[in-house]
Design an enzyme around this catalytic site. Structure first.
Site, PDB file in Angstrom:
ATOM      1  N   ARG A  61       0.851  -1.199   0.000  1.00  0.00           N
ATOM      2  CA  ARG A  61       0.000   0.000   0.000  1.00  0.00           C
ATOM      3  C   ARG A  61       0.882   1.242   0.000  1.00  0.00           C
ATOM      4  O   ARG A  61       1.032   1.960   0.979  1.00  0.00           O
ATOM      5  CB  ARG A  61      -0.972  -0.061   1.179  1.00  0.00           C
ATOM      6  CG  ARG A  61      -1.791  -1.350   1.149  1.00  0.00           C
ATOM      7  CD  ARG A  61      -2.850  -1.426   2.214  1.00  0.00           C
ATOM      8  NE  ARG A  61      -4.120  -0.923   1.720  1.00  0.00           N
ATOM      9  CZ  ARG A  61      -5.265  -1.006   2.391  1.00  0.00           C
ATOM     10  NH1 ARG A  61      -5.295  -1.583   3.571  1.00  0.00           N
ATOM     11  NH2 ARG A  61      -6.367  -0.532   1.885  1.00  0.00           N
ATOM     12  N   GLN A 119      -1.127   2.877  -5.578  1.00  0.00           N
ATOM     13  CA  GLN A 119      -2.486   3.342  -5.292  1.00  0.00           C
ATOM     14  C   GLN A 119      -3.468   3.027  -6.418  1.00  0.00           C
ATOM     15  O   GLN A 119      -4.618   2.655  -6.174  1.00  0.00           O
ATOM     16  CB  GLN A 119      -2.488   4.846  -5.029  1.00  0.00           C
ATOM     17  CG  GLN A 119      -2.039   5.216  -3.624  1.00  0.00           C
ATOM     18  CD  GLN A 119      -2.108   6.717  -3.380  1.00  0.00           C
ATOM     19  OE1 GLN A 119      -2.221   7.507  -4.321  1.00  0.00           O
ATOM     20  NE2 GLN A 119      -2.037   7.116  -2.131  1.00  0.00           N
ATOM     21  N   ASP A 167      -4.737  -0.613  -6.081  1.00  0.00           N
ATOM     22  CA  ASP A 167      -5.065  -1.053  -4.724  1.00  0.00           C
ATOM     23  C   ASP A 167      -6.551  -1.399  -4.622  1.00  0.00           C
ATOM     24  O   ASP A 167      -7.388  -0.550  -4.304  1.00  0.00           O
ATOM     25  CB  ASP A 167      -4.693   0.051  -3.731  1.00  0.00           C
ATOM     26  CG  ASP A 167      -4.890  -0.354  -2.275  1.00  0.00           C
ATOM     27  OD1 ASP A 167      -5.381  -1.480  -2.025  1.00  0.00           O
ATOM     28  OD2 ASP A 167      -4.551   0.451  -1.384  1.00  0.00           O
ATOM     29  N   SER A 225      -8.353  -0.788  -1.133  1.00  0.00           N
ATOM     30  CA  SER A 225      -8.812   0.575  -0.857  1.00  0.00           C
ATOM     31  C   SER A 225     -10.064   0.912  -1.655  1.00  0.00           C
ATOM     32  O   SER A 225     -10.999   1.544  -1.142  1.00  0.00           O
ATOM     33  CB  SER A 225      -7.697   1.581  -1.165  1.00  0.00           C
ATOM     34  OG  SER A 225      -6.639   1.451  -0.238  1.00  0.00           O
ATOM     35  N   TYR A 239      -2.935  -1.059   8.044  1.00  0.00           N
ATOM     36  CA  TYR A 239      -3.716  -1.794   9.035  1.00  0.00           C
ATOM     37  C   TYR A 239      -3.353  -1.308  10.429  1.00  0.00           C
ATOM     38  O   TYR A 239      -2.300  -0.718  10.662  1.00  0.00           O
ATOM     39  CB  TYR A 239      -3.420  -3.302   8.953  1.00  0.00           C
ATOM     40  CG  TYR A 239      -3.944  -3.965   7.712  1.00  0.00           C
ATOM     41  CD1 TYR A 239      -5.205  -4.541   7.695  1.00  0.00           C
ATOM     42  CD2 TYR A 239      -3.174  -4.018   6.556  1.00  0.00           C
ATOM     43  CE1 TYR A 239      -5.689  -5.158   6.557  1.00  0.00           C
ATOM     44  CE2 TYR A 239      -3.655  -4.628   5.410  1.00  0.00           C
ATOM     45  CZ  TYR A 239      -4.909  -5.203   5.422  1.00  0.00           C
ATOM     46  OH  TYR A 239      -5.382  -5.804   4.293  1.00  0.00           O
TER      47      TYR A 239
END
Length: 365
Positions: A120, A125, A128, A131, A226
């Site tokens: 991440r 991005q 991902d 997300s 996380y």
């Protein structure tokens, strides 16, 4: 290269959208898609045909012919025998939840990419999927809560008097939590949010919510977005504060996850029993045990006059946009590895190396 897409089991989404199919085909690939794979996401066969895909009648036909197969959920083991030898599999295998998965797949000699292992980072991005799906789940969690809550979200003034706004508590201010905050604020609720990560405070406040802070949290920047396991002392102080805030809240949206098989318990039975009758808890961590002690995965239950929705797959309920976002992430992930219809990944690239959980082409650390 033949890229295969099949019907997902118990999920309305589809792994590739027609516009992304068109882009893959433009790069010298062939798309094989099972009939009606996109129908539940309101992407019918006709749109795939128009994009140049080949429609196939059964799952096994696709598995037998595709060089690379993309799915949202891993293909069930009983179907592995139908997959073309040396095929490339791309899905959300979650090896940190089931450590046996890599070894099982290794015996089949597949090359396997687990989308939840994509680092991440800023560079990653655009690919991902966690997300993208978390953002949708955070939005949908608030819509679900509003549907079950027996009161208004916004403050309203009428001839019958003034209605106070609902109070929403969001547990976990990652992608899902921040989207939940933004959505609840748009609906007019008073929102508070809790997270162990200090970096979340500014983001929460920028959305107009109050940040609930417990001093002394471990904040591991290497945890990939996380949360991390906290000390017993911190957990006790955290529990006391959450119980206090929960008792004042009409809605709790719970999104806290750690990378591992079990989500942290943030809302105990005692906390639920102190909540106002008719309150709603939406637990997005339900599939890994839940943040609420009494959550039942994939069920809506009533406990002590509180409605508890256990659902980690809420993105599926926004199937059209979820499919299109997932597909775009997949294109951004795979396109650099496919050159003129041939699979040629750069094994020195961090994104490629960390997301690949098995390949016979190299030895992974």
């Amino acid at each position: 290269m033949k890229i295969g897409i099949i019907n997902e089991v118990d999920d309305q989404r589809v792994a590739l959208s027609p516009e992304i199919v068109r882009q893959f085909i433009a790069n010298d690939n062939e798309i094989l898609i099972e009939s009606d794979a996109g129908t539940s996401a309101y992407l019918p066969n006709a749109t795939y045909k128009k994009s140049g895909a080949t429609i196939m009648d059964t799952t096994n036909e696709v598995l037998a012919q595709a060089d690379l197969i993309v799915t949202l959920h891993p293909i069930h083991e009983e179907r592995w025998q139908h997959i073309k030898p040396e095929a490339i599999l791309v899905s959300l295998f979650a090896p940190y939840v089931d450590e046996t998965i890599p070894n099982k797949l290794k015996k089949e000699s597949f090359t396997v990419f687990s989308l939840d292992m994509i680092p991440r980072t800023t560079q990653a991005q655009a690919m991902d999927v966690l997300s993208s799906m978390a953002s949708i789940a955070g939005y949908r969690a608030v819509i679900e809560a509003a549907n079950y809550l027996p009161r208004y979200f916004p403050m309203l003034s009428s001839a019958a008097g003034t209605v106070a706004p609902s109070k929403v508590l969001v547990l976990g201010a990652g992608v899902a939590g921040l989207q939940a905050i933004a959505t609840a604020r748009r609906l007019g609720a008073v929102v508070s949010a809790f997270d162990t990560r200090a970096a979340a405070k500014e983001e929460v406040q920028s959305l107009g919510a109050k940040f609930v802070e417990v001093e002394g949290a471990r904040d591991d920047a290497s945890a990939g977005g996380y949360g991390v396991e906290q000390t017993d002392d911190y957990k006790q102080r955290q529990q006391a504060l959450i119980q206090e805030k929960a008792a004042q809240s009409n809605v709790i949206i719970s999104t806290a996850q750690v990378r591992g098989p079990k989500a942290p318990i943030l809302v105990t039975k005692e906390t639920v029993e102190k909540m106002q009758p008719g309150s709603v808890i939406v637990d997005l961590a339900a599939s890994t045990g839940g943040n609420c002690e009494v959550t039942v995965n994939n069920e809506v239950i009533h406990y002590s006059d509180v409605i508890i929705i256990g659902d980690s797959n809420l993105a599926e309920k926004v199937a059209t946009h979820a499919s299109r976002m997932f597909a775009k992430n997949i294109y951004n992930f795979l396109n650099p590895m496919i050159k003129e219809g041939k699979f040629e990944p750069d094994w020195e690239n961090r994104i490629v190396k960390e997301s690949c959980i098995f390949t016979s082409e190299m030895t992974l650390a």
